[in-house]
Design an enzyme around this catalytic site. Structure first.
Site, PDB file in Angstrom:
ATOM      1  N   GLU A  61       0.787  -1.359   0.144  1.00 25.29           N
ATOM      2  CA  GLU A  61       0.421  -0.082  -0.139  1.00 25.29           C
ATOM      3  C   GLU A  61       0.931   1.418  -0.333  1.00 25.29           C
ATOM      4  OE1 GLU A  61      -1.106   2.488   2.326  1.00 25.29           O
ATOM      5  OE2 GLU A  61       0.806   2.698   4.055  1.00 25.29           O
ATOM      6  N   CYS A  62       0.414   2.337  -0.936  1.00 19.79           N
ATOM      7  CA  CYS A  62       1.316   3.683  -0.335  1.00 19.79           C
ATOM      8  C   CYS A  62       0.655   4.264  -0.473  1.00 19.79           C
ATOM      9  CB  CYS A  62       1.530   3.178  -2.285  1.00 19.79           C
ATOM     10  SG  CYS A  62       0.626   3.329  -3.023  1.00 19.79           S
ATOM     11  N   PHE A  63      -0.512   4.689  -0.075  1.00 19.12           N
ATOM     12  CA  PHE A  63      -0.957   6.339   0.213  1.00 19.12           C
ATOM     13  C   PHE A  63      -0.873   7.008   0.965  1.00 19.12           C
ATOM     14  CE2 PHE A  63      -4.286   3.998   2.790  1.00 19.12           C
ATOM     15  CZ  PHE A  63      -4.663   5.121   3.710  1.00 19.12           C
ATOM     16  N   GLN A 220      -2.033   6.071  -9.997  1.00 15.94           N
ATOM     17  CA  GLN A 220      -0.857   6.476  -8.986  1.00 15.94           C
ATOM     18  C   GLN A 220      -1.144   7.949  -8.516  1.00 15.94           C
ATOM     19  OE1 GLN A 220      -0.505   3.950  -6.805  1.00 15.94           O
ATOM     20  NE2 GLN A 220      -0.137   5.805  -5.113  1.00 15.94           N
TER      21      GLN A 220
END
Length: 268
Positions: A61-63, A220
């Site tokens: 995950e990156c947010f 993204q």
């Protein structure tokens, strides 16, 4: 109304409601002091926040990583979310996030989701506790980690700061309707100054773009760290947008124009 925490009881707190809402997402849940024992010896909220204090966990995950990467330059924003300011013996931590017209209280325990003996979500190479606890509290704000999958950086910026957000399209004509002249370098330099002054935070959505050959993902969101002119002019062709890459895999290392290998003088 001011949000407060209950006194540290010394008796270990367990959030059974959150446990039930997140049943099955992890192999096990471990107290953060067992995962990062050195974290108990340092302040819960460090004097200086940095991007080196958090990283990608087992789950991709990156947010949250992108959100924190842009907010570490505004330490008061992060500190404001922490109602609890110090390490607690009972593991009960209190936070606040913005919803509607008010700040909402969120309480969590200090158990961290693990998989194969590794931290499942955001981790900390420096063994700081604050990124893991903040992410867990934000997950509870939305009732569970699974509900964070569709979160956007704009939503998270709003929830953590309480300030409104503005979505500006990159189509020049559409952007003008929002008062943004994206075709002019002066617009970007003005935005850069506002970011430096702590007035704005910004992100970029790579929507409808084929960028994977450059190491960027399509659809993204990337946090904006800085904007500057390569040559010092206000020409839009000289504008560089420095974004945070939350991905650590080699295939997602930026390989496009002005990457660190071809332009080593630029920031990473």
């Amino acid at each position: 109304m001011s949000i407060s925490e209950v006194p540290d009881s010394g008796k270990v707190f367990q959030d059974k409601v959150f446990e039930e809402d997140n049943d099955g997402i992890a192999d096990e849940w471990s107290r953060i002091g067992d995962v990062y024992p050195d974290g108990a010896k340092q302040p819960l909220l460090p004097e200086t926040f940095s991007r080196e204090q958090f990283g990608q966990g087992k789950h991709y995950e990156c947010f949250m990583l992108s959100t924190l990467a842009t907010l570490v330059r505004y330490p008061d924003v992060i500190r404001h979310c922490f109602v609890t300011k110090k390490v607690r013996q009972d593991g009960r931590y209190t936070f606040q996030f913005f919803r509607g017209k008010e700040w909402v209280k969120v309480e969590i325990d200090d158990r961290i989701a693990m998989e194969d003996e590794e931290v499942l979500y955001s981790c900390s190479p420096t063994e700081h506790w604050w990124p893991l606890l903040l992410e867990k509290a934000y997950a509870k704000f939305y009732t569970g980690y699974s509900h964070l999958e569709g979160c956007t950086l704009q939503e998270t910026f709003h929830d953590l700061t309480g300030f409104p957000v503005l979505n500006i399209p990159m189509d020049a004509k559409l952007a003008k309707t929002a008062g943004a002249d994206v075709a002019e370098g002066s617009y970007w330099l003005d935005l850069a100054q506002r970011i430096q002054d702590g007035v704005f935070v910004a992100s970029v959505l790579t929507k409808d773009m084929d960028l994977e050959n450059m190491g960027l993902q399509g659809d993204q969101q990337y946090g904006v760290l800085d904007i500057f002119s390569l040559t010092g002019t206000s020409s839009v062709s000289d504008i560089i947008v420095h974004m945070h890459n939350p991905f650590e895999d080699e295939e997602y290392i930026y390989k496009g124009p002005m990457n660190p290998r071809t332009a080593p003088g630029l920031p990473n």
